[in-house]
Design an enzyme around this catalytic site. Structure first.
Site, PDB file in Angstrom:
ATOM      1  N   HIS A  50       0.845  -1.187   0.000  1.00  0.00           N
ATOM      2  CA  HIS A  50       0.000   0.000   0.000  1.00  0.00           C
ATOM      3  C   HIS A  50       0.886   1.245   0.000  1.00  0.00           C
ATOM      4  CE1 HIS A  50       0.523  -0.693   4.450  1.00  0.00           C
ATOM      5  NE2 HIS A  50       0.868   0.574   4.363  1.00  0.00           N
TER       6      HIS A  50
HETATM    7  P1  TYD Z   1      -1.579  -2.771   7.808  1.00  0.00           P
HETATM    8  O1  TYD Z   1      -1.224  -1.333   7.812  1.00  0.00           O
HETATM    9  O2  TYD Z   1      -2.336  -3.282   6.618  1.00  0.00           O
HETATM   10  O3  TYD Z   1      -0.260  -3.642   8.001  1.00  0.00           O
HETATM   11  P2  TYD Z   1       0.984  -3.868   7.007  1.00  0.00           P
HETATM   12  O4  TYD Z   1       1.183  -2.616   6.235  1.00  0.00           O
HETATM   13  O5  TYD Z   1       2.112  -4.188   7.912  1.00  0.00           O
HETATM   14  O6  TYD Z   1       0.685  -5.031   6.125  1.00  0.00           O
HETATM   15  O7  TYD Z   1      -2.370  -3.082   9.139  1.00  0.00           O
HETATM   16  C1  TYD Z   1      -2.749  -4.388   9.535  1.00  0.00           C
HETATM   17  C2  TYD Z   1      -3.965  -4.288  10.451  1.00  0.00           C
HETATM   18  O8  TYD Z   1      -3.638  -3.577  11.647  1.00  0.00           O
HETATM   19  C3  TYD Z   1      -5.135  -3.540   9.809  1.00  0.00           C
HETATM   20  O9  TYD Z   1      -6.311  -4.213  10.187  1.00  0.00           O
HETATM   21  C4  TYD Z   1      -5.123  -2.187  10.454  1.00  0.00           C
HETATM   22  C5  TYD Z   1      -4.499  -2.436  11.814  1.00  0.00           C
HETATM   23  N1  TYD Z   1      -3.669  -1.295  12.278  1.00  0.00           N
HETATM   24  C6  TYD Z   1      -4.099  -0.543  13.352  1.00  0.00           C
HETATM   25  O10 TYD Z   1      -5.162  -0.779  13.937  1.00  0.00           O
HETATM   26  N2  TYD Z   1      -3.312   0.502  13.774  1.00  0.00           N
HETATM   27  C7  TYD Z   1      -2.149   0.806  13.180  1.00  0.00           C
HETATM   28  O11 TYD Z   1      -1.458   1.772  13.598  1.00  0.00           O
HETATM   29  C8  TYD Z   1      -1.721   0.024  12.041  1.00  0.00           C
HETATM   30  C9  TYD Z   1      -0.433   0.308  11.334  1.00  0.00           C
HETATM   31  C10 TYD Z   1      -2.512  -1.025  11.633  1.00  0.00           C
END
Ligand code: TYD
Length: 140
Positions: A50
């Site tokens: 992303h």
């Molecule tokens: P995501 O940002 O998609 O993780 P990555 O980029 O590492 O693959 O986040 C994974 C899950 O965690 C998603 O359901 C959102 C949640 N999340 C939070 O609740 N707070 C946060 O600060 C972050 C970064 C993610």
């Protein structure tokens, strides 16, 4: 500031070990609003995929290692290998990122410029390309 850039922090080292201190406005180029960390990643894990509309981040691998592929408009995609807690990877807005090759026991700390906001995410690669082009056209 470049879209993605490796930051070298000061490593204060003596016979007792290493210490790295991060000061906002000196070592970190934004006010930190949020801190999170990724750990216990199963073998073969890939994360990210992303970009963000506004968010800026600094990623620091506190233990083990991880690779981060970044891509922004007009730049070739680049892979950074984070394996040193005295280095951070700054990632600005509108940068597509993918995290992979997490080593055993990798701990990836992320310093973020904003609170969590799902509406700031761009999870679709084509939308990322479209938004990057329209931002470039507005700035022309
Ligand atoms: P995501 O940002 O998609 O993780 P990555 O980029 O590492 O693959 O986040 C994974 C899950 O965690 C998603 O359901 C959102 C949640 N999340 C939070 O609740 N707070 C946060 O600060 C972050 C970064 C993610």
């Amino acid at each position: 500031m470049e879209a993605a850039k490796l930051l070298d922090f000061r490593d204060i080292c003596d016979h007792r070990g290493h210490l790295t201190a991060l000061e906002i406005g000196i070592d970190i180029p934004f006010d930190i609003q949020r801190i999170y960390y990724i750990f216990n990643t199963p073998a073969g894990t890939e994360r990210g995929f992303h970009a963000h509309k506004q968010l800026e981040q600094v990623l620091i691998c506190l233990n083990g290692s991880v690779k981060i592929r970044v891509e922004s408009l007009g730049e070739k995609s680049k892979v950074f290998h984070l394996a040193n807690p005295s280095q951070g990877l700054y990632i600005g807005n509108l940068v597509w990122r993918e995290m992979f090759d997490f080593s055993d026991e990798a701990v990836l700390l992320v310093l973020a410029s904003e609170h969590y906001d799902e509406s700031d995410y761009i999870r679709d690669y084509d939308e990322f390309c479209r938004l990057s082009v329209s931002k470039r056209d507005v700035l022309k």
